[in-house]
Design a protein around this motif. Structure first.
Motif, PDB file in Angstrom:
ATOM      1  N   ALA A   1      -3.552  41.537  -9.624  1.00 42.44           N
ATOM      2  CA  ALA A   1      -3.366  40.579 -10.056  1.00 42.44           C
ATOM      3  C   ALA A   1      -4.224  40.320 -11.479  1.00 42.44           C
ATOM      4  CB  ALA A   1      -3.065  39.087  -9.203  1.00 42.44           C
ATOM      5  N   PHE A   2      -5.268  39.835 -10.972  1.00 39.73           N
ATOM      6  CA  PHE A   2      -6.114  39.959 -12.102  1.00 39.73           C
ATOM      7  C   PHE A   2      -6.012  41.075 -13.205  1.00 39.73           C
ATOM      8  CE2 PHE A   2     -10.409  40.225 -13.919  1.00 39.73           C
ATOM      9  CZ  PHE A   2     -10.008  38.755 -14.518  1.00 39.73           C
ATOM     10  N   GLN A   3      -5.348  41.967 -12.894  1.00 41.14           N
ATOM     11  CA  GLN A   3      -5.384  42.693 -14.120  1.00 41.14           C
ATOM     12  C   GLN A   3      -4.373  42.626 -14.825  1.00 41.14           C
ATOM     13  OE1 GLN A   3      -5.559  47.239 -12.912  1.00 41.14           O
ATOM     14  NE2 GLN A   3      -5.112  47.813 -15.197  1.00 41.14           N
ATOM     15  N   ASP A   4      -3.358  41.969 -13.915  1.00 44.39           N
ATOM     16  CA  ASP A   4      -1.781  41.380 -14.580  1.00 44.39           C
ATOM     17  C   ASP A   4      -1.920  40.449 -15.731  1.00 44.39           C
ATOM     18  OD1 ASP A   4      -0.424  44.269 -12.944  1.00 44.39           O
ATOM     19  OD2 ASP A   4      -0.227  43.117 -12.026  1.00 44.39           O
ATOM     20  N   HIS A   5      -2.923  39.799 -14.972  1.00 42.55           N
ATOM     21  CA  HIS A   5      -3.336  38.224 -16.198  1.00 42.55           C
ATOM     22  C   HIS A   5      -3.803  38.381 -17.191  1.00 42.55           C
ATOM     23  CE1 HIS A   5      -4.276  34.034 -16.388  1.00 42.55           C
ATOM     24  NE2 HIS A   5      -5.542  34.047 -16.798  1.00 42.55           N
ATOM     25  N   VAL A   6      -5.072  39.796 -17.229  1.00 37.87           N
ATOM     26  CA  VAL A   6      -5.421  39.738 -18.393  1.00 37.87           C
ATOM     27  C   VAL A   6      -4.492  41.008 -18.921  1.00 37.87           C
ATOM     28  CG1 VAL A   6      -7.391  42.220 -19.102  1.00 37.87           C
ATOM     29  CG2 VAL A   6      -7.717  39.723 -17.068  1.00 37.87           C
ATOM     30  N   GLN A   7      -3.808  41.537 -18.234  1.00 39.86           N
ATOM     31  CA  GLN A   7      -3.387  42.472 -19.489  1.00 39.86           C
ATOM     32  C   GLN A   7      -2.001  41.729 -20.170  1.00 39.86           C
ATOM     33  OE1 GLN A   7      -3.598  45.705 -20.168  1.00 39.86           O
ATOM     34  NE2 GLN A   7      -1.238  45.270 -21.285  1.00 39.86           N
ATOM     35  N   HIS A   8      -1.618  40.824 -19.901  1.00 40.31           N
ATOM     36  CA  HIS A   8      -0.996  39.761 -20.363  1.00 40.31           C
ATOM     37  C   HIS A   8      -1.733  38.862 -21.423  1.00 40.31           C
ATOM     38  CE1 HIS A   8       2.448  36.682 -21.110  1.00 40.31           C
ATOM     39  NE2 HIS A   8       1.512  35.619 -20.901  1.00 40.31           N
ATOM     40  N   LEU A   9      -2.957  38.521 -21.056  1.00 44.58           N
ATOM     41  CA  LEU A   9      -3.700  37.536 -22.329  1.00 44.58           C
ATOM     42  C   LEU A   9      -4.193  38.273 -23.506  1.00 44.58           C
ATOM     43  CD1 LEU A   9      -6.178  35.656 -19.828  1.00 44.58           C
ATOM     44  CD2 LEU A   9      -4.210  34.601 -21.171  1.00 44.58           C
ATOM     45  N   HIS A  10      -3.853  39.178 -23.139  1.00 46.63           N
ATOM     46  CA  HIS A  10      -4.440  40.440 -23.970  1.00 46.63           C
ATOM     47  C   HIS A  10      -3.067  40.544 -24.799  1.00 46.63           C
ATOM     48  CE1 HIS A  10      -5.594  44.434 -26.396  1.00 46.63           C
ATOM     49  NE2 HIS A  10      -4.586  44.549 -25.681  1.00 46.63           N
ATOM     50  N   GLU A  11      -2.239  41.102 -24.481  1.00 47.65           N
ATOM     51  CA  GLU A  11      -0.835  41.298 -25.823  1.00 47.65           C
ATOM     52  C   GLU A  11      -0.158  40.266 -25.934  1.00 47.65           C
ATOM     53  OE1 GLU A  11       1.163  43.587 -25.667  1.00 47.65           O
ATOM     54  OE2 GLU A  11       0.409  44.778 -24.583  1.00 47.65           O
ATOM     55  N   SER A  12       0.180  39.016 -25.242  1.00 49.75           N
ATOM     56  CA  SER A  12      -0.319  37.395 -25.852  1.00 49.75           C
ATOM     57  C   SER A  12      -0.998  37.245 -26.925  1.00 49.75           C
ATOM     58  CB  SER A  12      -0.714  36.289 -24.863  1.00 49.75           C
ATOM     59  OG  SER A  12      -0.427  35.401 -25.627  1.00 49.75           O
ATOM     60  N   LEU A  13      -2.433  37.264 -27.264  1.00 46.95           N
ATOM     61  CA  LEU A  13      -3.709  37.870 -28.493  1.00 46.95           C
ATOM     62  C   LEU A  13      -2.880  38.612 -29.259  1.00 46.95           C
ATOM     63  CD1 LEU A  13      -6.650  37.220 -26.349  1.00 46.95           C
ATOM     64  CD2 LEU A  13      -5.735  35.680 -27.479  1.00 46.95           C
ATOM     65  N   LYS A  14      -2.577  39.618 -28.364  1.00 45.41           N
ATOM     66  CA  LYS A  14      -1.654  40.633 -29.964  1.00 45.41           C
ATOM     67  C   LYS A  14      -1.127  39.874 -30.151  1.00 45.41           C
ATOM     68  CE  LYS A  14      -0.226  44.731 -29.164  1.00 45.41           C
ATOM     69  NZ  LYS A  14       0.126  46.506 -28.192  1.00 45.41           N
ATOM     70  N   GLN A  15       0.081  39.320 -29.646  1.00 48.28           N
ATOM     71  CA  GLN A  15       1.301  38.703 -31.241  1.00 48.28           C
ATOM     72  C   GLN A  15       0.647  37.946 -31.577  1.00 48.28           C
ATOM     73  OE1 GLN A  15       5.010  40.323 -30.103  1.00 48.28           O
ATOM     74  NE2 GLN A  15       4.914  38.642 -32.012  1.00 48.28           N
ATOM     75  N   GLU A  16      -0.309  37.320 -31.370  1.00 50.54           N
ATOM     76  CA  GLU A  16      -0.706  35.720 -32.004  1.00 50.54           C
ATOM     77  C   GLU A  16      -1.229  36.387 -32.850  1.00 50.54           C
ATOM     78  OE1 GLU A  16      -3.021  32.828 -30.260  1.00 50.54           O
ATOM     79  OE2 GLU A  16      -1.436  32.621 -28.596  1.00 50.54           O
ATOM     80  N   LYS A  17      -2.003  37.588 -32.623  1.00 47.53           N
ATOM     81  CA  LYS A  17      -3.341  38.171 -34.283  1.00 47.53           C
ATOM     82  C   LYS A  17      -1.608  38.007 -35.125  1.00 47.53           C
ATOM     83  CE  LYS A  17      -6.221  41.633 -35.279  1.00 47.53           C
ATOM     84  NZ  LYS A  17      -6.742  42.530 -35.129  1.00 47.53           N
ATOM     85  N   HIS A  18      -0.413  39.596 -34.767  1.00 42.44           N
ATOM     86  CA  HIS A  18       0.266  39.918 -35.688  1.00 42.44           C
ATOM     87  C   HIS A  18       0.727  39.329 -36.395  1.00 42.44           C
ATOM     88  CE1 HIS A  18       4.411  40.605 -36.384  1.00 42.44           C
ATOM     89  NE2 HIS A  18       4.484  42.125 -35.959  1.00 42.44           N
ATOM     90  N   ASP A  19       1.445  38.008 -35.204  1.00 42.30           N
ATOM     91  CA  ASP A  19       1.934  36.475 -36.162  1.00 42.30           C
ATOM     92  C   ASP A  19       0.871  35.771 -37.572  1.00 42.30           C
ATOM     93  OD1 ASP A  19       4.963  36.924 -34.745  1.00 42.30           O
ATOM     94  OD2 ASP A  19       3.630  35.353 -33.110  1.00 42.30           O
ATOM     95  N   LEU A  20      -0.017  36.343 -36.892  1.00 44.31           N
ATOM     96  CA  LEU A  20      -1.015  34.921 -37.506  1.00 44.31           C
ATOM     97  C   LEU A  20      -1.001  36.650 -39.440  1.00 44.31           C
ATOM     98  CD1 LEU A  20      -3.569  33.020 -38.382  1.00 44.31           C
ATOM     99  CD2 LEU A  20      -4.986  34.736 -37.294  1.00 44.31           C
ATOM    100  N   ARG A  21      -1.446  37.434 -39.413  1.00 43.19           N
ATOM    101  CA  ARG A  21      -1.313  38.091 -39.780  1.00 43.19           C
ATOM    102  C   ARG A  21      -0.262  38.221 -40.956  1.00 43.19           C
ATOM    103  NH1 ARG A  21      -2.817  42.642 -37.123  1.00 43.19           N
ATOM    104  NH2 ARG A  21      -0.697  43.555 -36.923  1.00 43.19           N
ATOM    105  N   THR A  22       1.017  38.106 -40.270  1.00 45.41           N
ATOM    106  CA  THR A  22       2.036  37.594 -40.957  1.00 45.41           C
ATOM    107  C   THR A  22       2.555  36.947 -41.939  1.00 45.41           C
ATOM    108  OG1 THR A  22       3.194  39.357 -39.571  1.00 45.41           O
ATOM    109  CG2 THR A  22       4.680  37.972 -40.980  1.00 45.41           C
ATOM    110  N   HIS A  23       2.140  35.895 -41.152  1.00 44.53           N
ATOM    111  CA  HIS A  23       1.977  34.522 -41.960  1.00 44.53           C
ATOM    112  C   HIS A  23       0.871  34.360 -43.090  1.00 44.53           C
ATOM    113  CE1 HIS A  23       4.525  32.492 -38.970  1.00 44.53           C
ATOM    114  NE2 HIS A  23       4.005  32.665 -38.026  1.00 44.53           N
TER     115      HIS A  23
END
Length: 172
Positions: free
Chosen positions: A35-57
């Motif tokens: 469960a912790f690994q899944d949570h960390v993976q979700h956070l990682h994906e979320s941060l990756k998406q935010e970084k992608h969005d920020l770069r585009t903006h």
């Protein structure tokens, strides 16, 4: 002899119960770790998406600044700052126009034809303008990346952007 057999049975039963308890604790620890690994993976994906969005903006804002489109730049930044919007503004359409201009410029840079057909206004949206604009920019950015990668397999990659508003009526 009976006492020795009784003690042996007690030791065997106690050992079996202890092994079962340790197995349950190990299983629980494994599930907690999963469960912790899944949570960390979700956070990682979320941060990756935010970084992608920020770069585009940032790329869109850089393009607007280079072209001197200060009004579009201001509208774009205003919409990025808003979490929710009560009053619609024409700035939303200009900001989406800026992101479309960005996709067209990047497409031209990569040899990707970009066509657009817009039959709706963000002023009609159910989402807040800032959220809808972020969604649109993300879709444009993903389309651009996919078309860029497809150029290895396709001789004339293209992006066709169509935005339209449809109203669905729910019948009972």
């Amino acid at each position: 002899m009976i006492i020795l057999i009784s003690l042996l049975i007690i030791v065997i039963v106690s050992s079996a119960l202890l092994i079962m308890k340790l197995h349950r604790e190990q299983r629980r620890a494994f599930l907690d770790a999963q469960a912790f690994q899944d949570h960390v993976q979700h956070l990682h994906e979320s941060l990756k998406q935010e970084k992608h969005d920020l770069r585009t903006h940032l790329e869109v804002m850089k393009k607007l600044t280079k072209e001197g489109n200060h009004e579009q730049f201001e509208d774009y930044v205003t919409l990025l700052q808003q979490d929710s919007e009560q009053n619609p503004s024409a700035g939303a359409d200009r900001a989406v126009g800026a992101s479309i201009a960005y996709v067209k410029a990047k497409g031209e840079q990569y040899g990707i034809a970009v066509t657009t057909s817009i039959h709706a206004s963000l002023n009609q949206s159910m989402l807040s303008q800032s959220k809808e604009m972020q969604l649109v920019v993300n879709i444009f950015s993903n389309a651009l990346e996919a078309a860029r990668k497809s150029s290895e397999y396709v001789t004339s990659p293209f992006i066709d952007i169509e935005i339209k508003k449809t109203i669905r009526h729910h019948h009972r």
